[in-house]
Write a protein that holds these residues in place. Structure first.
Motif, PDB file in Angstrom:
ATOM      1  N   ALA A  17       0.849  -1.188   0.000  1.00  0.00           N
ATOM      2  CA  ALA A  17       0.000   0.000   0.000  1.00  0.00           C
ATOM      3  C   ALA A  17       0.888   1.242   0.000  1.00  0.00           C
ATOM      4  O   ALA A  17       1.862   1.316   0.756  1.00  0.00           O
ATOM      5  N   ARG A  18       0.549   2.194  -0.846  1.00  0.00           N
ATOM      6  CA  ARG A  18       1.315   3.429  -0.906  1.00  0.00           C
ATOM      7  C   ARG A  18       0.994   4.304   0.303  1.00  0.00           C
ATOM      8  O   ARG A  18      -0.181   4.534   0.603  1.00  0.00           O
ATOM      9  N   GLU A  39      -2.992   5.825   0.546  1.00  0.00           N
ATOM     10  CA  GLU A  39      -3.778   6.434  -0.519  1.00  0.00           C
ATOM     11  C   GLU A  39      -5.091   5.694  -0.738  1.00  0.00           C
ATOM     12  O   GLU A  39      -6.150   6.298  -0.879  1.00  0.00           O
ATOM     13  N   VAL A  40      -5.022   4.358  -0.765  1.00  0.00           N
ATOM     14  CA  VAL A  40      -6.176   3.549  -1.141  1.00  0.00           C
ATOM     15  C   VAL A  40      -6.932   3.007   0.074  1.00  0.00           C
ATOM     16  O   VAL A  40      -8.155   2.900   0.054  1.00  0.00           O
ATOM     17  N   PHE A  41      -6.209   2.676   1.154  1.00  0.00           N
ATOM     18  CA  PHE A  41      -6.815   1.936   2.250  1.00  0.00           C
ATOM     19  C   PHE A  41      -7.167   2.804   3.463  1.00  0.00           C
ATOM     20  O   PHE A  41      -7.594   2.298   4.488  1.00  0.00           O
ATOM     21  N   MET A  56     -10.467   1.463   5.092  1.00  0.00           N
ATOM     22  CA  MET A  56     -11.196   1.127   3.868  1.00  0.00           C
ATOM     23  C   MET A  56     -12.018  -0.154   3.985  1.00  0.00           C
ATOM     24  O   MET A  56     -13.096  -0.250   3.415  1.00  0.00           O
TER      25      MET A  56
ATOM     26  N   SER B  10      -4.506   1.295  -9.296  1.00  0.00           N
ATOM     27  CA  SER B  10      -4.903   2.664  -8.918  1.00  0.00           C
ATOM     28  C   SER B  10      -3.734   3.460  -8.337  1.00  0.00           C
ATOM     29  O   SER B  10      -3.946   4.420  -7.599  1.00  0.00           O
ATOM     30  N   GLY B  11      -2.519   3.019  -8.591  1.00  0.00           N
ATOM     31  CA  GLY B  11      -1.364   3.763  -8.097  1.00  0.00           C
ATOM     32  C   GLY B  11      -1.086   3.612  -6.612  1.00  0.00           C
ATOM     33  O   GLY B  11      -0.032   4.003  -6.141  1.00  0.00           O
ATOM     34  N   GLY B  12      -2.010   3.025  -5.830  1.00  0.00           N
ATOM     35  CA  GLY B  12      -1.799   3.012  -4.384  1.00  0.00           C
ATOM     36  C   GLY B  12      -1.895   1.651  -3.740  1.00  0.00           C
ATOM     37  O   GLY B  12      -1.750   1.527  -2.528  1.00  0.00           O
ATOM     38  N   SER B  13      -2.150   0.614  -4.524  1.00  0.00           N
ATOM     39  CA  SER B  13      -2.295  -0.734  -4.000  1.00  0.00           C
ATOM     40  C   SER B  13      -1.424  -1.666  -4.829  1.00  0.00           C
ATOM     41  O   SER B  13      -1.282  -1.488  -6.036  1.00  0.00           O
ATOM     42  N   ARG B  14      -0.824  -2.657  -4.180  1.00  0.00           N
ATOM     43  CA  ARG B  14       0.130  -3.495  -4.886  1.00  0.00           C
ATOM     44  C   ARG B  14      -0.071  -4.964  -4.515  1.00  0.00           C
ATOM     45  O   ARG B  14      -0.279  -5.298  -3.358  1.00  0.00           O
ATOM     46  N   PHE B 193     -14.154  -3.324  -4.216  1.00  0.00           N
ATOM     47  CA  PHE B 193     -13.541  -2.469  -3.192  1.00  0.00           C
ATOM     48  C   PHE B 193     -12.746  -1.328  -3.813  1.00  0.00           C
ATOM     49  O   PHE B 193     -12.832  -0.189  -3.365  1.00  0.00           O
ATOM     50  N   LEU B 194     -11.961  -1.636  -4.867  1.00  0.00           N
ATOM     51  CA  LEU B 194     -11.067  -0.616  -5.410  1.00  0.00           C
ATOM     52  C   LEU B 194     -11.702   0.173  -6.555  1.00  0.00           C
ATOM     53  O   LEU B 194     -11.214   1.242  -6.904  1.00  0.00           O
TER      54      LEU B 194
END
Lengths: 292, 292
Positions: A17-18, A39-41, A56, B10-14, B193-194
């Motif tokens: 997670a970024r 950013e996402v979570f 999230m 989305s740039g923020g999850s990996r 979720f995303l």
């Protein structure tokens, strides 16, 4: 600068997670506790490098650990939450008006304090509701002494470090003793895809003490494998596929939960007990091995 | 040396997987295709850096894209699979003895060839079963010309690159025209979720052409967010919660699917249609916005 949090599982799978900000980072008496803004979570509680809860998707885990268990009980008044210092499970318990007392047993007071400061969406109810009692203690010790609990929710971290004892058969026996005659417990039980044998072992160990054991399978994007298992064990006999399933759905309405949940719907209360075929076949294999 | 594959969303999850061997790596006319051997996920088909299918969990996606749709149809004989050159969806279609013809339309022949060589568990049936016809062509072009299909399964990659057209309302209209009077289609619909807005948009766009649209929510550890949505759209009127639900479960047995699936069970055929509360509320919000 790009900052990424990353959690490895079984050495071969990774979640990342970024991170936009390291909100808090402390070493307590028991463990390393970090709160990261992502950013996402949303904000994320990380203990010893493992995600415990993030804004999230925490609602899925906390709703499912709480409501199927509380709704399976005809009149839950006394609830004990073992672990879960982030407060999410207690928040869900308080949605049932019949609940008179929720005791949160969290070994690490610093988890509670950091969540109250930085993740109030989870933890604010810990000090705002007079039904809540916080016991900063070892959950397995408190449960050894507890009696006549209607529901015990075991909101533990993984079976390493301070939570290890919460995955042992001896602890399941103590859970059984601490519960009232028709008491129910729900525990986190691991990953069905990345650790199915552990999930099955836990359910079979619970079966040694409880007549009714069910697995719940729930989506949690920030947990390894993206899907998680919970184990629900009951001293009273009931079956979510029969009349008791209908009763549980009715209680969802009667206790005013409609529009109070973000994941669970009334119609999901039967379905959430369905177990994938591959997990069922591991079950059958292990049960046959025991029978031999 | 440690080798990790990693996919960002989305740039923020990996998502990451440890790679033991790069089995194949080719640039086709359309895209970059890699097959990686991994420690946890088995062999993995990666197209333009995105996981399409891996041996550890492909069964969930392929069973759920196929069986709820085929079981919702009284007698599916002609099936068209758009995309899905890995062969997993075709393999599942062939489990229904009533199916007489499966046409696989895959734009990139190299995907098929690489999967036949390296992932035979998915692709071997493509050349072994006389009911299968492989058309190396653009799916949206073939569907424009097709008529009287009983079921069309859209096994597409994400809405970028060659699959972009498969997410447009114009394509949904063509799907409707290509299907028989009681035809059914199932499509991959993104992450609840995303990317919940995209999932809801797709379902509402399908609603413009089909009287019945249902979302299915399924666990796929190797996809972003760990949970994925499929959209099922039907020209005939039916409801999985009522009598037609009972009928679908009966067909599961009648068509000999018992013990032929690794994820889906008969009892899961109703439950898989239950939609989480947060996704339902996005639906209601969007529908109200349209109604205004």
């Amino acid at each position: 600068m790009e900052l990424w949090f990353s959690e490895d599982f079984s050495g071969g799978s990774r979640f990342g997670a970024r991170v936009t900000q390291v909100v808090a980072s402390h070493k307590s008496e028991f463990q390393q506790i970090d709160i990261l803004a992502t950013e996402v979570f949303g904000k994320m509680l990380v203990i010893d490098g493992k995600v415990q809860a993030c804004e999230m998707d925490e609602f899925v885990y906390h709703e499912m650990l709480t409501h199927p268990a509380l709704l399976s009980h005809p009149n839950p008044r006394k609830v004990l939450v073992a672990g879960g210092g982030d407060g999410g499970t207690v928040r869900e318990c308080l949605k049932h008006s019949c609940v008179q007392e929720v005791t949160l047993v969290e070994i690490d007071r610093m988890v509670i304090e950091l969540c109250q400061t930085h993740m109030p969406g989870l933890a604010s109810r810990l000090s705002e509701d007079s039904r809540v009692r916080v016991a900063p203690d070892d959950a397995s010790k408190i449960i050894q002494q507890a009696r006549n609990m209607d529901v015990i929710l075991v909101d533990s971290s993984d079976p390493v470090g301070p939570s290890e004892a919460l995955f042992q058969p001896e602890f399941f026996q103590e859970l059984h003793t601490a519960l009232s005659e028709d008491g129910i417990t729900c525990l986190q039980a691991g990953s069905p895809f990345l650790g199915p044998e552990q999930v099955v072992k836990m359910a079979l160990d619970l079966k040694k003490f409880f007549p009714v054991v069910h697995l719940l399978t729930i989506p949690v994007p920030s947990y390894p494998g993206g899907t998680w298992c919970l184990a629900l064990a009951s001293k009273a006999d009931w079956n979510p596929r029969g009349d008791s399933g209908q009763l549980i759905r009715q209680r969802f309405q009667d206790r005013g939960l409609t529009d109070q949940t973000k994941y669970l719907t009334k119609d999901m209360l039967g379905p959430c007990f369905e177990v994938p075929a591959f997990l069922m076949s591991i079950f059958r294999r292990e049960q046959q091995a025991v029978a031999r």
